[in-house]
Design an enzyme around this catalytic site. Structure first.
Site, mmCIF file in Angstrom:
data_model
loop_
_atom_site.group_PDB
_atom_site.id
_atom_site.type_symbol
_atom_site.label_atom_id
_atom_site.label_comp_id
_atom_site.label_asym_id
_atom_site.label_seq_id
_atom_site.Cartn_x
_atom_site.Cartn_y
_atom_site.Cartn_z
ATOM 1 N N HIS A 133 0.863 -1.517 -0.365
ATOM 2 C CA HIS A 133 -0.359 -0.054 0.516
ATOM 3 C C HIS A 133 0.677 1.309 0.304
ATOM 4 C CE1 HIS A 133 -3.113 -2.584 1.236
ATOM 5 N NE2 HIS A 133 -4.244 -1.830 0.507
ATOM 6 N N GLU A 328 -13.664 -8.662 0.186
ATOM 7 C CA GLU A 328 -14.351 -7.758 0.140
ATOM 8 C C GLU A 328 -14.868 -7.336 -1.469
ATOM 9 O OE1 GLU A 328 -11.657 -5.985 3.634
ATOM 10 O OE2 GLU A 328 -10.537 -5.507 2.371
ATOM 11 N N CYS A 412 -10.302 1.571 7.559
ATOM 12 C CA CYS A 412 -10.494 2.929 6.443
ATOM 13 C C CYS A 412 -11.763 3.265 6.635
ATOM 14 C CB CYS A 412 -10.574 1.623 5.582
ATOM 15 S SG CYS A 412 -11.712 0.365 5.534
ATOM 16 N N CYS A 413 -13.006 2.748 7.010
ATOM 17 C CA CYS A 413 -14.347 3.284 7.116
ATOM 18 C C CYS A 413 -14.218 5.062 7.637
ATOM 19 C CB CYS A 413 -14.526 2.606 7.208
ATOM 20 S SG CYS A 413 -15.042 0.395 6.403
HETATM 21 O O1 FUB Z 1 -6.686 -2.142 2.150
HETATM 22 C C1 FUB Z 1 -7.165 -0.697 2.513
HETATM 23 C C2 FUB Z 1 -8.801 -0.856 2.760
HETATM 24 O O2 FUB Z 1 -8.631 -1.784 3.631
HETATM 25 C C3 FUB Z 1 -9.699 -1.309 2.265
HETATM 26 O O3 FUB Z 1 -9.746 -0.106 1.137
HETATM 27 C C4 FUB Z 1 -10.550 -1.419 3.008
HETATM 28 O O4 FUB Z 1 -11.589 -2.711 1.925
HETATM 29 C C5 FUB Z 1 -9.848 -2.698 4.182
HETATM 30 O O5 FUB Z 1 -9.556 -3.932 3.316
HETATM 31 ZN ZN ZN Z 2 -13.597 0.321 4.529
#
Ligand code: FUB
Ligand code: ZN
Length: 649
Positions: A133, A328, A412-413
């Site tokens: 990432h 996911e 993340c959300c």
């Molecule tokens: O990988 C980064 C974030 O973490 C993703 O967008 C989400 O789905 C979670 O897995």
């Molecule tokens: Zn998220």
């Protein structure tokens, strides 16, 4: 930030729109006053900001959190910056500056910035794009910097982000390393950076990343071949070695399969929307943004095709997307299970991002409509009424064991939700100088002062949406300005009435916009009313899990039933076709909700004795009152079971 030259319309800048709305005020205030502060505390406690401090202090090792935890700080900064676009808050400003200073101090001399690699594997940058990432975090840094710059004019974070983007530009591209990020995000961010800096190379790099994905051989396939030897392999993510996480997502029968990251074939050849839903929606957001800058019919056809596939075959009634937990992500057409739905809050947000870009590109109301559906349902459910509890996963049915949490290891959300709420003003209106048109896409009370084709216009929108189907737009600018006022009419609306200054007008709305071309000036008032029916929805017969079942929708809101309102298990509730559904506003329920009630039926398990099966005609059912509340409001009272889809009777 303007949309590109090929866009049909551009969303109004955040600072031009001040929301003042019965429905949204409390939510935005909670976001400002509770959520942003709560999230900052979490970033302090969970090691996110500490990682930056350790880098600044020249320490090594000791990295905490998932490998992309830096992105949570960046998303928080973005959300907090949007708050400052509309509200003065010196304390928040100071806190933002402290975080920016910390981030700036952590940046390496050559522009690099990623606390995992700087603390743990400083010599192994860019080795493992598939799962570590780095480019994803860089993208979120850039988005935060652009937001900061747009809302405050400060260049502090923009300098940091540009320095890193320059390094990335030297590292990757047609004349440098071939590489694609394992999680899209940098692409859409680079386009934003291009728009504030005018540096064409950022746009070129975004285009490179868009088209480099899905090539054969994929650079990610090379990484997977050596996944145990490259950077990050031993990093333990959620209790698993990262190398194993990468294998799980990118290998099928030991062979590379890039569909998880939409790397299975070039986007131009993709027929269906595949893989991880946040990756997909961020990717296609970037593609739609790129198309605003550079015409490309093939790319446009591809992104439209993928949108069609998602919206007609792979999306929940709430607008949520990504039905499967392990990846996911998306699975197959019509595979939309309720209890095991994933429908990540971030994926709903990604879909909203994507649809805003598609709207700007095409001016098609369908995109504004989908933003509305997702915003009021799949997205809004992600945040609890208190503002400090969040859903990551958004099922459409539970047995009572799914509840919002104050934070997550992979968080993340929550900050994603905060940044969307804080920038809601960007999603309401758009303008087209070329067509001399103002688009009203969402019914949200607001005061607007903006420019249209060089003229100043201002107006107030007042509405009781989503509870009622009505809105009034009253202009407040003194000098008359002639333009085309285009107001969206929801697809489900009937009995549409429009008046200008109290006089009924005949307005065509074939393309789902009422269009009124005239001169508008202070005191002119446009009013739109439409029926706000309760629709009993059913799903395509191929959606196996809900075949024959029904769901209630009123206006843009999808409803659900919760155990707390019923004396029988909610999964037993049946809505007869003949049942009249009443809508009533309850001002005391969760800050005010319109509740739906109906006379329903439920079979009575006590009358089954020891039988497991019996002839249908022998089944006895009881009358039972059904009470449904908007899906977004569920799990804010006594915990219990919930379902969106009811049994037919
Ligand atoms: O990988 C980064 C974030 O973490 C993703 O967008 C989400 O789905 C979670 O897995
Ligand atoms: Zn998220």
């Amino acid at each position: 930030m303007p949309a590109g030259p090929r866009a049909t319309a551009e969303s109004l800048p955040l600072g031009d729109v001040e929301i003042d709305d019965e429905f949204w005020n409390a939510r935005l205030e909670t976001n400002r006053e509770v959520t942003i502060a709560h999230q900052y505390e979490q970033l302090q406690e969970n090691g996110c900001l500490e990682n930056f401090r350790r880098v600044v202090d020249g320490e090594t090792g000791g990295f905490e959190g998932p490998m992309f935890i830096d992105s949570d700080a960046y998303k928080w900064l973005e959300a907090a910056s949007y708050v400052l676009a509309c509200d003065d808050d010196p304390d928040l400003e100071e806190r933002i500056q402290e975080v920016i200073d910390l981030i700036a101090a952590a940046q390496a001399e050559d522009g690099y910035l990623n606390t995992y690699f700087m603390l743990e594997e400083p010599e192994r940058r860019w080795e493992n794009l598939s799962i570590m990432h780095e480019l994803y975090c860089a993208g979120h840094l850039i988005e935060a910097a652009v937001a900061q710059n747009n809302t405050t004019g400060s260049e502090d974070l923009l300098d940091v982000a540009s320095g890193f983007a320059d390094l990335i530009d030297r590292q990757f591209g047609p004349d440098a390393d071939s590489g694609v990020p394992g999680h899209q995000e940098i692409e859409l961010a680079l386009i934003k950076l291009y728009r504030v800096t005018d540096e064409e190379r950022y746009l070129d790099l975004a285009e490179y990343f868009v088209d480099a994905r899905g090539q054969d051989p994929s650079p990610l396939a090379d990484e997977l071949a050596n996944i145990d030897q490259i950077a990050g392999a031993e990093f333990v993510h959620h209790g698993e070695r990262s190398a194993d996480v990468a294998r799980k997502h990118f290998l099928v029968d030991h062979e590379y399969d890039g569909s998880y990251a939409q790397d299975h074939r070039p986007i131009r050849e993709q027929e269906t929307i595949e893989g991880h839903a946040v990756r997909a929606t961020y990717y296609y957001t970037a593609v739609a943004s790129l198309l605003q800058e550079r015409a490309d019919n093939e790319l446009f056809e591809a992104v439209t095709r993928l949108w069609e596939n998602m919206t007609t075959k792979r999306m929940y009634v709430t607008g949520g997307v990504g039905s499967e937990h392990e990846h996911e992500g998306f699975t197959e057409d019509y595979d939309l299970p309720n209890q095991t739905a994933y429908a990540e809050t971030c994926a709903a947000i990604g879909s909203i991002f994507w649809n805003r870009r598609l709207f700007e590109l095409t001016g098609d109301a369908a995109h504004a409509e989908l933003i509305e559906r997702t915003l009021y349902n799949g997205f809004l459910a992600g945040i609890g009424v208190s503002g400090d509890r969040f859903f990551y996963v958004n099922p459409l049915e539970t047995m009572g064991d799914h509840h919002r949490k104050e934070w997550f290891y992979v968080a993340c959300c929550p900050p994603n939700a905060a940044r969307l709420l804080a920038s809601l003003g960007r999603y309401l209106y758009a303008r087209s100088d070329a067509e001399n048109a103002l688009y009203v896409n969402q019914f949200v009370g607001s005061d607007v002062a903006t420019e249209l084709d060089g003229e100043t216009i201002s107006f107030t929108q007042s509405t009781n949406y989503p509870w009622e189907g009505e809105t009034t737009i009253e202009f407040t600018h003194e000098d008359p300005v002639a333009f085309d006022l285009r107001v969206r009419v929801p697809e489900w609306a009937d009995d549409v009435d429009t008046t200008v200054n109290g006089e009924p007008i005949e307005a065509d709305h074939d393309n789902r916009y009422i269009s009124i071309k005239r001169s508008w000036t202070a005191g002119d008032q446009f009013r739109l009313t439409f029926s706000h029916p309760v629709d009993v929805l059913t799903a395509h017969p191929k959606v196996r899990e809900i075949a024959g079942r029904v769901a209630l929708r009123r206006g843009p809101l999808v409803y659900c039933v919760e155990a707390v309102d019923h004396s029988v298990p909610v999964e037993h509730l049946a809505l007869p076709a003949s049942a009249a559904v009443e809508a009533k506003y309850d001002a005391d329920l969760l800050d005010g909700l319109t509740v739906l009630t109906a006379d329903g039926r439920a079979s009575d398990p006590d009358k089954w004795a020891e039988l497991l099966y019996r002839p249908r005609d022998d089944v006895e059912e009881n009358d039972v009152a059904i009470t449904a509340i908007p899906y977004f409001a569920w799990d804010n009272r006594e915990p219990g079971a919930m379902t969106v889809w009811l049994q037919p009777a």
